[in-house]
Motif scaffolding. Sequence first.
Motif, PDB file in Angstrom:
ATOM      1  N   ALA A  23       0.853  -1.183   0.000  1.00 28.99           N
ATOM      2  CA  ALA A  23       0.000   0.000   0.000  1.00 28.99           C
ATOM      3  C   ALA A  23       0.897   1.244   0.000  1.00 28.99           C
ATOM      4  O   ALA A  23       2.036   1.195   0.468  1.00 28.99           O
ATOM      5  CB  ALA A  23      -0.908  -0.001   1.219  1.00 28.99           C
ATOM      6  N   TYR A  24       0.375   2.335  -0.512  1.00 27.25           N
ATOM      7  CA  TYR A  24       1.132   3.590  -0.480  1.00 27.25           C
ATOM      8  C   TYR A  24       0.173   4.761  -0.568  1.00 27.25           C
ATOM      9  O   TYR A  24      -0.978   4.616  -0.987  1.00 27.25           O
ATOM     10  CB  TYR A  24       2.157   3.656  -1.617  1.00 27.25           C
ATOM     11  CG  TYR A  24       1.570   3.768  -3.013  1.00 27.25           C
ATOM     12  CD1 TYR A  24       1.396   5.007  -3.627  1.00 27.25           C
ATOM     13  CD2 TYR A  24       1.190   2.630  -3.728  1.00 27.25           C
ATOM     14  CE1 TYR A  24       0.869   5.111  -4.910  1.00 27.25           C
ATOM     15  CE2 TYR A  24       0.666   2.718  -5.000  1.00 27.25           C
ATOM     16  CZ  TYR A  24       0.505   3.971  -5.589  1.00 27.25           C
ATOM     17  OH  TYR A  24      -0.019   4.076  -6.849  1.00 27.25           O
ATOM     18  N   LEU A  25       0.648   5.925  -0.143  1.00 25.47           N
ATOM     19  CA  LEU A  25      -0.159   7.134  -0.208  1.00 25.47           C
ATOM     20  C   LEU A  25      -0.347   7.520  -1.670  1.00 25.47           C
ATOM     21  O   LEU A  25       0.607   7.900  -2.343  1.00 25.47           O
ATOM     22  CB  LEU A  25       0.508   8.268   0.572  1.00 25.47           C
ATOM     23  CG  LEU A  25      -0.213   9.621   0.521  1.00 25.47           C
ATOM     24  CD1 LEU A  25      -1.608   9.521   1.129  1.00 25.47           C
ATOM     25  CD2 LEU A  25       0.612  10.682   1.247  1.00 25.47           C
ATOM     26  N   ALA A  62       9.312  -4.140  -5.460  1.00 23.65           N
ATOM     27  CA  ALA A  62       8.097  -3.538  -6.011  1.00 23.65           C
ATOM     28  C   ALA A  62       7.886  -3.898  -7.475  1.00 23.65           C
ATOM     29  O   ALA A  62       6.766  -3.780  -7.987  1.00 23.65           O
ATOM     30  CB  ALA A  62       8.157  -2.022  -5.851  1.00 23.65           C
ATOM     31  N   ALA A  63       8.943  -4.335  -8.166  1.00 24.00           N
ATOM     32  CA  ALA A  63       8.838  -4.610  -9.601  1.00 24.00           C
ATOM     33  C   ALA A  63       7.811  -5.693  -9.903  1.00 24.00           C
ATOM     34  O   ALA A  63       7.119  -5.638 -10.926  1.00 24.00           O
ATOM     35  CB  ALA A  63      10.205  -5.015 -10.152  1.00 24.00           C
ATOM     36  N   LYS A  64       7.675  -6.673  -8.998  1.00 23.90           N
ATOM     37  CA  LYS A  64       6.736  -7.768  -9.232  1.00 23.90           C
ATOM     38  C   LYS A  64       5.621  -7.789  -8.193  1.00 23.90           C
ATOM     39  O   LYS A  64       4.955  -8.798  -8.008  1.00 23.90           O
ATOM     40  CB  LYS A  64       7.477  -9.103  -9.209  1.00 23.90           C
ATOM     41  CG  LYS A  64       8.514  -9.244 -10.318  1.00 23.90           C
ATOM     42  CD  LYS A  64       9.186 -10.602 -10.274  1.00 23.90           C
ATOM     43  CE  LYS A  64      10.205 -10.739 -11.399  1.00 23.90           C
ATOM     44  NZ  LYS A  64      10.881 -12.079 -11.373  1.00 23.90           N
ATOM     45  N   ALA A  65       5.412  -6.662  -7.523  1.00 23.58           N
ATOM     46  CA  ALA A  65       4.431  -6.600  -6.445  1.00 23.58           C
ATOM     47  C   ALA A  65       3.117  -5.989  -6.920  1.00 23.58           C
ATOM     48  O   ALA A  65       3.049  -5.338  -7.966  1.00 23.58           O
ATOM     49  CB  ALA A  65       4.986  -5.786  -5.280  1.00 23.58           C
ATOM     50  N   ASP A  66       2.090  -6.215  -6.125  1.00 19.08           N
ATOM     51  CA  ASP A  66       0.784  -5.593  -6.336  1.00 19.08           C
ATOM     52  C   ASP A  66       0.788  -4.281  -5.570  1.00 19.08           C
ATOM     53  O   ASP A  66       0.863  -4.273  -4.331  1.00 19.08           O
ATOM     54  CB  ASP A  66      -0.309  -6.531  -5.820  1.00 19.08           C
ATOM     55  CG  ASP A  66      -1.698  -5.898  -5.872  1.00 19.08           C
ATOM     56  OD1 ASP A  66      -1.876  -4.919  -6.631  1.00 19.08           O
ATOM     57  OD2 ASP A  66      -2.591  -6.367  -5.140  1.00 19.08           O
ATOM     58  N   LEU A  67       0.746  -3.145  -6.279  1.00 21.35           N
ATOM     59  CA  LEU A  67       0.816  -1.830  -5.651  1.00 21.35           C
ATOM     60  C   LEU A  67      -0.589  -1.271  -5.480  1.00 21.35           C
ATOM     61  O   LEU A  67      -1.365  -1.197  -6.434  1.00 21.35           O
ATOM     62  CB  LEU A  67       1.669  -0.879  -6.491  1.00 21.35           C
ATOM     63  CG  LEU A  67       3.065  -1.381  -6.885  1.00 21.35           C
ATOM     64  CD1 LEU A  67       3.867  -0.264  -7.545  1.00 21.35           C
ATOM     65  CD2 LEU A  67       3.799  -1.946  -5.677  1.00 21.35           C
ATOM     66  N   GLN A  68      -0.896  -0.850  -4.256  1.00 19.12           N
ATOM     67  CA  GLN A  68      -2.245  -0.414  -3.909  1.00 19.12           C
ATOM     68  C   GLN A  68      -2.232   1.038  -3.455  1.00 19.12           C
ATOM     69  O   GLN A  68      -1.834   1.333  -2.328  1.00 19.12           O
ATOM     70  CB  GLN A  68      -2.815  -1.307  -2.795  1.00 19.12           C
ATOM     71  CG  GLN A  68      -2.772  -2.793  -3.092  1.00 19.12           C
ATOM     72  CD  GLN A  68      -3.121  -3.642  -1.879  1.00 19.12           C
ATOM     73  OE1 GLN A  68      -3.448  -3.129  -0.809  1.00 19.12           O
ATOM     74  NE2 GLN A  68      -3.045  -4.957  -2.028  1.00 19.12           N
ATOM     75  N   ALA A 103      -4.171  -0.806   6.139  1.00 14.53           N
ATOM     76  CA  ALA A 103      -4.160  -1.947   5.221  1.00 14.53           C
ATOM     77  C   ALA A 103      -3.135  -2.978   5.680  1.00 14.53           C
ATOM     78  O   ALA A 103      -3.349  -4.185   5.549  1.00 14.53           O
ATOM     79  CB  ALA A 103      -3.847  -1.483   3.800  1.00 14.53           C
ATOM     80  N   VAL A 104      -2.023  -2.508   6.240  1.00 15.22           N
ATOM     81  CA  VAL A 104      -1.019  -3.430   6.775  1.00 15.22           C
ATOM     82  C   VAL A 104      -1.532  -4.058   8.058  1.00 15.22           C
ATOM     83  O   VAL A 104      -1.430  -5.274   8.263  1.00 15.22           O
ATOM     84  CB  VAL A 104       0.312  -2.686   7.036  1.00 15.22           C
ATOM     85  CG1 VAL A 104       1.351  -3.636   7.603  1.00 15.22           C
ATOM     86  CG2 VAL A 104       0.822  -2.050   5.754  1.00 15.22           C
ATOM     87  N   ARG A 105      -2.095  -3.245   8.942  1.00 16.21           N
ATOM     88  CA  ARG A 105      -2.618  -3.772  10.206  1.00 16.21           C
ATOM     89  C   ARG A 105      -3.695  -4.828   9.964  1.00 16.21           C
ATOM     90  O   ARG A 105      -3.780  -5.819  10.687  1.00 16.21           O
ATOM     91  CB  ARG A 105      -3.198  -2.625  11.032  1.00 16.21           C
ATOM     92  CG  ARG A 105      -2.156  -1.658  11.591  1.00 16.21           C
ATOM     93  CD  ARG A 105      -2.800  -0.624  12.487  1.00 16.21           C
ATOM     94  NE  ARG A 105      -1.822   0.176  13.207  1.00 16.21           N
ATOM     95  CZ  ARG A 105      -1.604   1.470  12.997  1.00 16.21           C
ATOM     96  NH1 ARG A 105      -2.312   2.117  12.084  1.00 16.21           N
ATOM     97  NH2 ARG A 105      -0.691   2.125  13.702  1.00 16.21           N
ATOM     98  N   GLY A 106      -4.535  -4.599   8.950  1.00 19.59           N
ATOM     99  CA  GLY A 106      -5.633  -5.511   8.681  1.00 19.59           C
ATOM    100  C   GLY A 106      -5.278  -6.691   7.806  1.00 19.59           C
ATOM    101  O   GLY A 106      -6.135  -7.550   7.558  1.00 19.59           O
ATOM    102  N   GLY A 107      -4.032  -6.763   7.320  1.00 22.05           N
ATOM    103  CA  GLY A 107      -3.605  -7.881   6.504  1.00 22.05           C
ATOM    104  C   GLY A 107      -3.915  -7.743   5.031  1.00 22.05           C
ATOM    105  O   GLY A 107      -3.648  -8.660   4.256  1.00 22.05           O
ATOM    106  N   GLU A 108      -4.484  -6.587   4.613  1.00 21.65           N
ATOM    107  CA  GLU A 108      -4.747  -6.385   3.185  1.00 21.65           C
ATOM    108  C   GLU A 108      -3.486  -6.050   2.400  1.00 21.65           C
ATOM    109  O   GLU A 108      -3.476  -6.088   1.169  1.00 21.65           O
ATOM    110  CB  GLU A 108      -5.776  -5.261   2.975  1.00 21.65           C
ATOM    111  CG  GLU A 108      -7.186  -5.598   3.438  1.00 21.65           C
ATOM    112  CD  GLU A 108      -7.377  -5.251   4.902  1.00 21.65           C
ATOM    113  OE1 GLU A 108      -6.615  -4.403   5.415  1.00 21.65           O
ATOM    114  OE2 GLU A 108      -8.258  -5.850   5.549  1.00 21.65           O
ATOM    115  N   ALA A 109      -2.417  -5.691   3.101  1.00 20.59           N
ATOM    116  CA  ALA A 109      -1.138  -5.386   2.458  1.00 20.59           C
ATOM    117  C   ALA A 109      -0.011  -5.941   3.313  1.00 20.59           C
ATOM    118  O   ALA A 109      -0.124  -6.033   4.543  1.00 20.59           O
ATOM    119  CB  ALA A 109      -0.964  -3.878   2.271  1.00 20.59           C
ATOM    120  N   ASP A 110       1.082  -6.328   2.666  1.00 21.23           N
ATOM    121  CA  ASP A 110       2.251  -6.847   3.379  1.00 21.23           C
ATOM    122  C   ASP A 110       3.116  -5.720   3.921  1.00 21.23           C
ATOM    123  O   ASP A 110       3.873  -5.915   4.882  1.00 21.23           O
ATOM    124  CB  ASP A 110       3.082  -7.722   2.439  1.00 21.23           C
ATOM    125  CG  ASP A 110       2.268  -8.887   1.899  1.00 21.23           C
ATOM    126  OD1 ASP A 110       1.707  -9.640   2.710  1.00 21.23           O
ATOM    127  OD2 ASP A 110       2.178  -9.020   0.662  1.00 21.23           O
TER     128      ASP A 110
END
Length: 312
Positions: A10-12, A29-35, A46-53
Amino acid sequence: MPGVPPARYAYLGPEGTFTEQALRSLPAAAKADLQPCSTVTVALDAVRGGEADGAVVPIENSVEGSVPVTLDELATGEPLQITREMTVPIAFSLLARPGVGRDDVRRIATHPHAAAQTRRWCALHLPDAEVVHTTSTAHAAFMLTQPDAGWQAAISAPVAAEHYRLATLASGIGDNPDALTRFVLVSRPGPPPPPTGRDKTSIVAFMREDHPGALLEILDQLTVRGVNMTRIESRPTGAALGNYCFSIDCEGHVEDARVGEALMGLRRVCADVRFLGSYERHDGVAPDIRVGTSDREFLDAAAWLARLRNGY
């Protein structure tokens, strides 16, 4: 690897922010899902809730100082841990829809930090234009793709021009050409990265009570052990007026003896200490370790004390 899902970061957001640029500087990040997320709070949750690593968020700007929402989010709520930091040179461009010229610009939109860092340029080159604030520089640029933007130009990162197919009316418009923003990669708590000898440790120290010398007690725990601070800021806890915590960055790794003992000292004199992580410094600078504060000297002192206690 087959069967292994890509990492999620996740990112701002939205797309086209300096935060995205910082995230894309990470090899993973090259092969990651960016949110992209609408706020720092949403990204960290999103990190706390497990939606993002992990999440990348801004924490400090060389011109405007620290980002309060990031400091406060890391100091409260379910614990998170910084595992890496990176910096991005902050270069601003003035963007507009194709066909719009400088003479057509009556309102300019941007984030408050960007407005502060381009104030002189706007006053000199567009003195009659009104500057309005938005949640991010990328949002200001994105809205130019909509029919109801409410402004004719945006001050944003150069990458936003490509993202949103906008024209660049001017580039390099920042008042300080050396401006940098520091970003951190945050994840759920776990073992910190191994020490490199060029590390930084971040903590939040909560005063036990407000009394004369309370801050000095905190600083002494670091000073007497040779731990150099690179940043300290007070932030209200929200519990009551005059109730503050201190956000601190210092040189060294939690596995370094001097840092570990300093943290134990803080634990004794503070109401609470939140460990935010030990990670390699973005500039790769190694600390200057004073005589008497190396790991070997701490071990020698501990061995000497043990001999005394055993009658040797």
